[in-house]
Design a protein around this motif. Sequence first.
Motif, PDB file in Angstrom:
ATOM      1  N   PHE A  54      -6.373  41.389  27.604  1.00  0.00           N
ATOM      2  CA  PHE A  54      -5.158  40.585  27.507  1.00  0.00           C
ATOM      3  C   PHE A  54      -5.460  39.147  27.102  1.00  0.00           C
ATOM      4  CE2 PHE A  54      -3.500  44.089  30.023  1.00  0.00           C
ATOM      5  CZ  PHE A  54      -2.257  44.267  29.459  1.00  0.00           C
ATOM      6  N   GLY A  55      -6.701  38.696  27.324  1.00  0.00           N
ATOM      7  CA  GLY A  55      -7.074  37.370  26.848  1.00  0.00           C
ATOM      8  C   GLY A  55      -7.008  37.276  25.341  1.00  0.00           C
ATOM      9  N   THR A  56      -7.474  38.319  24.663  1.00  0.00           N
ATOM     10  CA  THR A  56      -7.400  38.363  23.200  1.00  0.00           C
ATOM     11  C   THR A  56      -5.956  38.426  22.729  1.00  0.00           C
ATOM     12  OG1 THR A  56      -9.535  39.502  23.103  1.00  0.00           O
ATOM     13  CG2 THR A  56      -8.126  39.654  21.158  1.00  0.00           C
ATOM     14  N   VAL A  57      -5.130  39.186  23.449  1.00  0.00           N
ATOM     15  CA  VAL A  57      -3.710  39.299  23.095  1.00  0.00           C
ATOM     16  C   VAL A  57      -3.040  37.928  23.170  1.00  0.00           C
ATOM     17  CG1 VAL A  57      -1.491  40.302  23.732  1.00  0.00           C
ATOM     18  CG2 VAL A  57      -3.561  41.699  23.850  1.00  0.00           C
ATOM     19  N   LEU A  58      -3.229  37.218  24.286  1.00  0.00           N
ATOM     20  CA  LEU A  58      -2.582  35.919  24.475  1.00  0.00           C
ATOM     21  C   LEU A  58      -3.086  34.880  23.473  1.00  0.00           C
ATOM     22  CD1 LEU A  58      -2.562  35.760  28.389  1.00  0.00           C
ATOM     23  CD2 LEU A  58      -0.650  36.292  26.860  1.00  0.00           C
ATOM     24  N   SER A  59      -4.366  34.931  23.166  1.00  0.00           N
ATOM     25  CA  SER A  59      -4.926  33.930  22.248  1.00  0.00           C
ATOM     26  C   SER A  59      -4.488  34.150  20.807  1.00  0.00           C
ATOM     27  CB  SER A  59      -6.456  33.956  22.331  1.00  0.00           C
ATOM     28  OG  SER A  59      -6.962  35.214  21.891  1.00  0.00           O
ATOM     29  N   ASN A  60      -4.071  35.361  20.463  1.00  0.00           N
ATOM     30  CA  ASN A  60      -3.681  35.665  19.081  1.00  0.00           C
ATOM     31  C   ASN A  60      -2.173  35.644  18.851  1.00  0.00           C
ATOM     32  OD1 ASN A  60      -6.050  36.565  17.182  1.00  0.00           O
ATOM     33  ND2 ASN A  60      -6.554  37.416  19.187  1.00  0.00           N
ATOM     34  N   ILE A  61      -1.395  35.504  19.908  1.00  0.00           N
ATOM     35  CA  ILE A  61       0.062  35.477  19.729  1.00  0.00           C
ATOM     36  C   ILE A  61       0.484  34.298  18.862  1.00  0.00           C
ATOM     37  CG2 ILE A  61       2.225  34.994  20.957  1.00  0.00           C
ATOM     38  CD1 ILE A  61       1.354  36.903  23.109  1.00  0.00           C
ATOM     39  N   THR A  62      -0.167  33.159  19.053  1.00  0.00           N
ATOM     40  CA  THR A  62       0.155  31.971  18.254  1.00  0.00           C
ATOM     41  C   THR A  62      -0.899  31.693  17.194  1.00  0.00           C
ATOM     42  OG1 THR A  62      -0.884  30.581  19.952  1.00  0.00           O
ATOM     43  CG2 THR A  62       1.506  30.914  20.111  1.00  0.00           C
ATOM     44  N   ASN A  63      -1.671  32.702  16.851  1.00  0.00           N
ATOM     45  CA  ASN A  63      -2.677  32.552  15.795  1.00  0.00           C
ATOM     46  C   ASN A  63      -1.989  32.153  14.488  1.00  0.00           C
ATOM     47  OD1 ASN A  63      -4.406  33.342  13.506  1.00  0.00           O
ATOM     48  ND2 ASN A  63      -5.752  34.178  15.061  1.00  0.00           N
ATOM     49  N   GLU A  64      -2.587  31.201  13.771  1.00  0.00           N
ATOM     50  CA  GLU A  64      -1.977  30.689  12.545  1.00  0.00           C
ATOM     51  C   GLU A  64      -1.765  31.797  11.516  1.00  0.00           C
ATOM     52  OE1 GLU A  64      -2.778  27.284   9.098  1.00  0.00           O
ATOM     53  OE2 GLU A  64      -4.132  27.475  10.829  1.00  0.00           O
ATOM     54  N   MET A  65      -2.720  32.705  11.390  1.00  0.00           N
ATOM     55  CA  MET A  65      -2.580  33.805  10.440  1.00  0.00           C
ATOM     56  C   MET A  65      -1.468  34.758  10.862  1.00  0.00           C
ATOM     57  SD  MET A  65      -6.603  34.668   9.658  1.00  0.00           S
ATOM     58  CE  MET A  65      -6.146  36.010   8.557  1.00  0.00           C
ATOM     59  N   ILE A  66      -1.352  34.991  12.167  1.00  0.00           N
ATOM     60  CA  ILE A  66      -0.274  35.852  12.670  1.00  0.00           C
ATOM     61  C   ILE A  66       1.085  35.230  12.366  1.00  0.00           C
ATOM     62  CG2 ILE A  66       0.829  36.707  14.780  1.00  0.00           C
ATOM     63  CD1 ILE A  66      -1.506  38.399  14.038  1.00  0.00           C
ATOM     64  N   LEU A  67       1.218  33.930  12.580  1.00  0.00           N
ATOM     65  CA  LEU A  67       2.484  33.252  12.314  1.00  0.00           C
ATOM     66  C   LEU A  67       2.808  33.252  10.825  1.00  0.00           C
ATOM     67  CD1 LEU A  67       2.261  30.218  14.777  1.00  0.00           C
ATOM     68  CD2 LEU A  67       3.419  32.416  15.100  1.00  0.00           C
ATOM     69  N   GLU A  68       1.795  33.146   9.972  1.00  0.00           N
ATOM     70  CA  GLU A  68       2.029  33.241   8.523  1.00  0.00           C
ATOM     71  C   GLU A  68       2.496  34.647   8.148  1.00  0.00           C
ATOM     72  OE1 GLU A  68      -1.545  32.062   6.608  1.00  0.00           O
ATOM     73  OE2 GLU A  68      -1.309  29.925   7.072  1.00  0.00           O
ATOM     74  N   GLY A  69       1.886  35.658   8.772  1.00  0.00           N
ATOM     75  CA  GLY A  69       2.334  37.028   8.539  1.00  0.00           C
ATOM     76  C   GLY A  69       3.747  37.242   9.035  1.00  0.00           C
ATOM     77  N   LEU A  70       4.100  36.602  10.146  1.00  0.00           N
ATOM     78  CA  LEU A  70       5.464  36.695  10.670  1.00  0.00           C
ATOM     79  C   LEU A  70       6.457  36.062   9.704  1.00  0.00           C
ATOM     80  CD1 LEU A  70       7.140  37.575  13.150  1.00  0.00           C
ATOM     81  CD2 LEU A  70       6.745  35.289  14.097  1.00  0.00           C
ATOM     82  N   LEU A  71       6.072  34.940   9.125  1.00  0.00           N
ATOM     83  CA  LEU A  71       6.936  34.291   8.127  1.00  0.00           C
ATOM     84  C   LEU A  71       7.124  35.183   6.912  1.00  0.00           C
ATOM     85  CD1 LEU A  71       8.492  31.830   7.102  1.00  0.00           C
ATOM     86  CD2 LEU A  71       6.312  30.898   6.266  1.00  0.00           C
TER      87      LEU A  71
END
Length: 290
Positions: A54-71
């Motif tokens: 869950f540490g990896t999950v929480l640290s990647n929720i606001t990952n810059e690449m994840i947010l770009e993919g969300l956009l």
Amino acid sequence: MNASTITGRPGTAVPPRSDYVPVRNPAQWVAAAVGLIILAWIVSLILVNPNLDFGTVLSNITNEMILEGLLRTFQLTIVSMLIGTVLGVIIACARISNNRLMNGLANLYIWFFRGVPLLVQILIWGNFALLFPNLGVGIPFTDVMFFDVPTNSVITVFVASILALSLHEAAYMAEVVRGGLQGVDQGQEEAAKALGMSGPRIMMRIVLPQALRMIIPPTGNQLISLLKASALVSVIAGGELMTVANDIGAISYKTLELLAVATFWYLVIVTVLSVAQKFLEKRMSRGARR
């Protein structure tokens, strides 16, 4: 004041007032308790699972690449929905027209794009250059070309994703719009014609406002379905949320954790869209009798 004065009908007695007591159903409480126990058990199995970090999950929720993919997911969904809706309205009008050619073409479009799986359509558009290496303008049935360009320079991955999603969505929106338009009482249109209103004005002032109450709920469902269907674009590396999550998971060997991150964001977006849909439905239904 006697009973006849209250009811206005001589000789009619007013029944005694009785408080309504709902019938108790213990089976509902038992079913709810069993459901909560099963849900708590499933959640506990996930939370205490040592194979999920869950540490990896929480640290990647606001990952810059994840947010770009969300956009990118938002871009694909909004653009494809707008194009699909406009095309769907045009196809729906052709579908209910008296012109046999237009009706036949509309039926053919709906039959094809609803029949071919969306994943296949995405793969076809993503590999369109294999079928037509160049796109250009020329004289049909001859080798004369005025100009041409490489297909990959025109149909990029983003364009291929938009084409596949919007053309697929248009077939479903055409049926949604057609159902809404045909759901309006025909007498409304006949009355408007009797008043001398023109066809376009009847559509804009009489039919469409009433049809919107029937069109908006399934349109909201289609938007949510399209948002989730955009994850299929990952097969051609579309750069949306699912593609980014798969890429990060493959590099870090944390596939399940990154899938959990993608699941979190999809649930957040769907929740927001569902609330907005309920608000819009309530607003559109004002004045309608239930």
